[in-house]
Enzyme design. Sequence first.
Site, mmCIF file in Angstrom:
data_model
loop_
_atom_site.group_PDB
_atom_site.id
_atom_site.type_symbol
_atom_site.label_atom_id
_atom_site.label_comp_id
_atom_site.label_asym_id
_atom_site.label_seq_id
_atom_site.Cartn_x
_atom_site.Cartn_y
_atom_site.Cartn_z
ATOM 1 N N TYR A 149 97.135 47.159 -34.949
ATOM 2 C CA TYR A 149 97.605 46.837 -33.595
ATOM 3 C C TYR A 149 96.479 46.216 -32.762
ATOM 4 O O TYR A 149 96.639 45.139 -32.173
ATOM 5 C CB TYR A 149 98.124 48.117 -32.935
ATOM 6 N N PRO A 185 110.823 52.877 -24.321
ATOM 7 C CA PRO A 185 111.529 53.516 -25.441
ATOM 8 C C PRO A 185 110.668 53.650 -26.700
ATOM 9 O O PRO A 185 110.692 54.683 -27.360
ATOM 10 C CB PRO A 185 112.720 52.581 -25.673
ATOM 11 N N ARG A 207 94.507 60.440 -21.655
ATOM 12 C CA ARG A 207 93.579 59.311 -21.726
ATOM 13 C C ARG A 207 93.750 58.351 -20.548
ATOM 14 O O ARG A 207 93.041 57.349 -20.456
ATOM 15 C CB ARG A 207 93.685 58.599 -23.077
HETATM 16 P P1 NAD Z 1 109.467 48.377 -26.870
HETATM 17 O O1 NAD Z 1 108.459 48.464 -27.990
HETATM 18 O O2 NAD Z 1 110.105 49.643 -26.429
HETATM 19 O O3 NAD Z 1 110.599 47.325 -27.242
HETATM 20 C C1 NAD Z 1 110.291 46.231 -28.050
HETATM 21 C C2 NAD Z 1 111.477 45.295 -28.102
HETATM 22 O O4 NAD Z 1 111.148 44.315 -29.085
HETATM 23 C C3 NAD Z 1 112.782 45.951 -28.546
HETATM 24 O O5 NAD Z 1 113.819 45.612 -27.660
HETATM 25 C C4 NAD Z 1 113.024 45.353 -29.933
HETATM 26 O O6 NAD Z 1 114.391 45.197 -30.263
HETATM 27 C C5 NAD Z 1 112.307 44.010 -29.807
HETATM 28 N N1 NAD Z 1 111.924 43.444 -31.106
HETATM 29 C C6 NAD Z 1 111.418 44.080 -32.188
HETATM 30 N N2 NAD Z 1 111.277 43.235 -33.210
HETATM 31 C C7 NAD Z 1 111.682 42.012 -32.774
HETATM 32 C C8 NAD Z 1 111.766 40.729 -33.379
HETATM 33 N N3 NAD Z 1 111.414 40.531 -34.657
HETATM 34 N N4 NAD Z 1 112.236 39.694 -32.634
HETATM 35 C C9 NAD Z 1 112.597 39.877 -31.341
HETATM 36 N N5 NAD Z 1 112.546 41.078 -30.723
HETATM 37 C C10 NAD Z 1 112.099 42.130 -31.434
HETATM 38 O O7 NAD Z 1 108.785 47.633 -25.645
HETATM 39 P P2 NAD Z 1 107.436 47.926 -24.871
HETATM 40 O O8 NAD Z 1 106.846 49.274 -25.238
HETATM 41 O O9 NAD Z 1 107.707 47.597 -23.466
HETATM 42 O O10 NAD Z 1 106.400 46.845 -25.485
HETATM 43 C C11 NAD Z 1 106.493 45.488 -25.115
HETATM 44 C C12 NAD Z 1 105.145 44.848 -25.355
HETATM 45 O O11 NAD Z 1 104.144 45.498 -24.574
HETATM 46 C C13 NAD Z 1 104.650 44.892 -26.805
HETATM 47 O O12 NAD Z 1 103.992 43.692 -27.114
HETATM 48 C C14 NAD Z 1 103.661 46.039 -26.769
HETATM 49 O O13 NAD Z 1 102.696 45.963 -27.803
HETATM 50 C C15 NAD Z 1 103.058 45.850 -25.405
HETATM 51 N N6 NAD Z 1 102.384 47.043 -24.881
HETATM 52 C C16 NAD Z 1 103.095 48.178 -24.706
HETATM 53 C C17 NAD Z 1 102.436 49.315 -24.255
HETATM 54 C C18 NAD Z 1 103.165 50.627 -24.066
HETATM 55 O O14 NAD Z 1 102.490 51.651 -23.852
HETATM 56 N N7 NAD Z 1 104.486 50.648 -24.110
HETATM 57 C C19 NAD Z 1 101.055 49.261 -23.959
HETATM 58 C C20 NAD Z 1 100.386 48.056 -24.143
HETATM 59 C C21 NAD Z 1 101.057 46.940 -24.615
#
Ligand code: NAD
Length: 247
Positions: A149, A185, A207
Amino acid sequence: MSRRLEGKTAFITAAGQGIGRATALSFSREGAKVWATDINEAALESLRAADPLIQTRLLDVRDSKAIEEIAVKTGPMDVLFNCVGYVHQGSILDCTEDNWNFSFDLNVTSMYRTCRSYLPGMLANGRGSIINMSSIVSSLKGAPSRFAYASTKAAVIGLTKAIAADFVTKGIRCNAICPGTVETPSLGDRMASTGNAETARANFIARQPMGRLGTPEEIASAALYLASDESNFTTGQAFIVDGGWSI
Ligand code: NAD
């Protein structure tokens, strides 16, 4: 007061839930014509129910041809928000080459694909804001069990700076957002997968110096700023929104 994205078009990946969904709703509220994409049809349906002005389309960001086709269908965009990303859990010793390749394909190559497809239209119009979802866990900070990641999210920052540098004189801006831990989610799934969701939650909160998780809306605010003309002098930046984790 006029809305901050009035007259703009915006394309978002992974808009079905979490940060992508909050951003789609926020962009639409601020006047953008939003194309929200995801692989989860039920999630897109729920988004449409929340805001019927949002155009939703099924799109797998791993499918190069589908991305090329949708870019032709939507026409040029003012804003491209590459939100998709997936967390592989574990160290290098837990990460097979398949895990590594999958993480890079979903988290980085997907952005190469959408940027390649949408940049020509932005260049023709002489304007565009690309926003790429990175993480504080990247080149900015290490965290345990986030080997693949963090590697992909560091690459997202590199991709962002490279595009920003190449097109800085052409009206194109490209920035990354680097969140701390956000209540979404998939975070809930990661907590549940530990077998003790309560302890996992307490560890995630511990953290975060503010003593709480971020909300998807707090990250959507950063995306809104980077999408809007308010950030017209900002490009190539890794915009940290992490509740103080990296202080
Ligand atoms: P999430 O992980 O809950 O949802 C991800 C979404 O991506 C889902 O709706 C899923 O259906 C979709 N998805 C998965 N595979 C896919 C594909 N092949 N094509 C199109 N869509 C696809 O969402 P989140 O936690 O809000 O994360 C969103 C972004 O933010 C990600 O890049 C994640 O790495 C980043 N991020 C999240 C956090 C956190 O703590 N949640 C922290 C830092 C960065």
